[in-house]
Write a protein that holds these residues in place. Sequence first.
Motif, PDB file in Angstrom:
ATOM      1  N   ALA A  56      46.848  45.888  16.001  1.00 54.05           N
ATOM      2  CA  ALA A  56      45.946  45.345  15.118  1.00 54.05           C
ATOM      3  C   ALA A  56      46.403  45.802  13.872  1.00 54.05           C
ATOM      4  CB  ALA A  56      44.478  46.246  15.478  1.00 54.05           C
ATOM      5  N   TRP A  57      46.955  47.132  13.452  1.00 56.80           N
ATOM      6  CA  TRP A  57      47.676  47.304  12.415  1.00 56.80           C
ATOM      7  C   TRP A  57      48.769  46.426  11.853  1.00 56.80           C
ATOM      8  CZ3 TRP A  57      50.160  52.744  11.040  1.00 56.80           C
ATOM      9  CH2 TRP A  57      50.441  52.702   9.825  1.00 56.80           C
ATOM     10  N   TYR A  58      49.652  46.282  12.772  1.00 56.42           N
ATOM     11  CA  TYR A  58      50.594  45.560  12.602  1.00 56.42           C
ATOM     12  C   TYR A  58      50.364  43.841  12.092  1.00 56.42           C
ATOM     13  CZ  TYR A  58      55.193  43.143  12.969  1.00 56.42           C
ATOM     14  OH  TYR A  58      56.215  42.409  12.763  1.00 56.42           O
ATOM     15  N   MET A  59      49.291  43.554  12.688  1.00 56.88           N
ATOM     16  CA  MET A  59      48.753  42.040  12.258  1.00 56.88           C
ATOM     17  C   MET A  59      48.234  41.819  11.089  1.00 56.88           C
ATOM     18  SD  MET A  59      49.841  40.236  14.792  1.00 56.88           S
ATOM     19  CE  MET A  59      49.332  39.029  14.938  1.00 56.88           C
ATOM     20  N   ARG A  60      47.711  42.943  10.439  1.00 65.22           N
ATOM     21  CA  ARG A  60      47.023  43.118   8.900  1.00 65.22           C
ATOM     22  C   ARG A  60      48.118  43.388   8.085  1.00 65.22           C
ATOM     23  NH1 ARG A  60      44.018  47.080   8.131  1.00 65.22           N
ATOM     24  NH2 ARG A  60      43.268  46.302   6.489  1.00 65.22           N
ATOM     25  N   ALA A  61      49.210  44.142   8.394  1.00 68.19           N
ATOM     26  CA  ALA A  61      50.206  44.699   7.542  1.00 68.19           C
ATOM     27  C   ALA A  61      50.758  43.461   6.681  1.00 68.19           C
ATOM     28  CB  ALA A  61      51.463  45.434   8.212  1.00 68.19           C
ATOM     29  N   GLY A  62      51.036  43.843   5.175  1.00 62.51           N
ATOM     30  CA  GLY A  62      51.433  42.947   4.447  1.00 62.51           C
ATOM     31  C   GLY A  62      50.517  42.061   3.577  1.00 62.51           C
TER      32      GLY A  62
END
Length: 379
Positions: A83-89
């Motif tokens: 979930a964090w990776y999909m929000r990163a950036g």
Amino acid sequence: MTRTAAAGADRDLLEQLQERGLRVSAARLERWRRADLLPRHPRRGLGRGRGSVSGLEPRTVEIADALARSSGQGKDLRVTVLAWYMRAGTPAPHARQPVPEPPFEAVRGALVWALRRSPVQRLIEQARRAKGDADTDRLYTAADRVLARWPGPFGHPGRMREALLDDDQDVPPPPRGGQRGMVHLIAAAGLPPGEVSGESFAEAMATTGLFPEIAPHQLVEAYEEAERAGTLTRLRHDARHRDAVAEAAATTSEELARAREVARTLGACGSMYLLHGMLLPDTPGQRAVRARIEELGVGEIVVGVAQSFSKVAAAGVLSLCLDPYVALLGEQLRALLTDHAGQLFRRPGELDSAKELMDAWLAAIHAASGPHAQPPPPE
């Protein structure tokens, strides 16, 4: 003294998170550190034998913020990482900097873990173990049972919109043709050649949208002709030997980042496509996006990506978007979004596009709610 200093840095971190409306315990901070997700506080010597202290860095605050917003009570940390990776950036709620990236090895490990637990992956493995008709029948029964629990296909946005604007009109539930196509595709990926007919295989591939440059009916015709000509073997070989778990384990950070961008493009298009049915005011840019989606027959794919973007299903979305054909679809839709960037949320003649569009949307929803609906609150 060291323990007291470290506790002080953590206390500052917890206070800053609480100011942002995030409730995090000291135990959870330590859990994130043990998993190498949250950096430890850097230490600074005080000199003259007075020991050292730990300081709180701004980046640590943003990482803890991302972890807190991505985690859930009782959830596996690997779900949090995805979930964090999909929000990163993307823009961070409480910082000028974007959401930081999680450690890539943790992301890749979480992706492999999630794909291995996927019901579809388990069905493919069951298909690969099938030895005869009885095993094949059990596979189809299991696949029907699993896919029946998935959300059904959404109503066509245009018909949904008409029904909301007309009290006397109902939208009939759409057929679940895509579910049967997925069952055939799972079977084709695991069963021996010859167990899935060319017609079924063609229909299954057409429902995936993996060939965005070809209309679905043209794809079915091409596969049927390939079976008649005896050239379908290679295509079935490719379907049988695509191993999503192995691909995820071997992916690079650059490849996965590209897949994430494809997912974001598909999700943005899917959201606009679906929200048209929920009375979002129409614009020239949105009409262009919808026309291309319907021309390619990928409405269910883009809406599905939009609906599962930040859930544990994100693993399946990333795996899907690692496929080169889906990447091609993403490139086509991204180019379309770029070409119509100024027309997506601006109607002709409007100056303040965001505010006017939102006001018009709220008014349309209020009007469709009927005469007894409460009026929207005053500004």
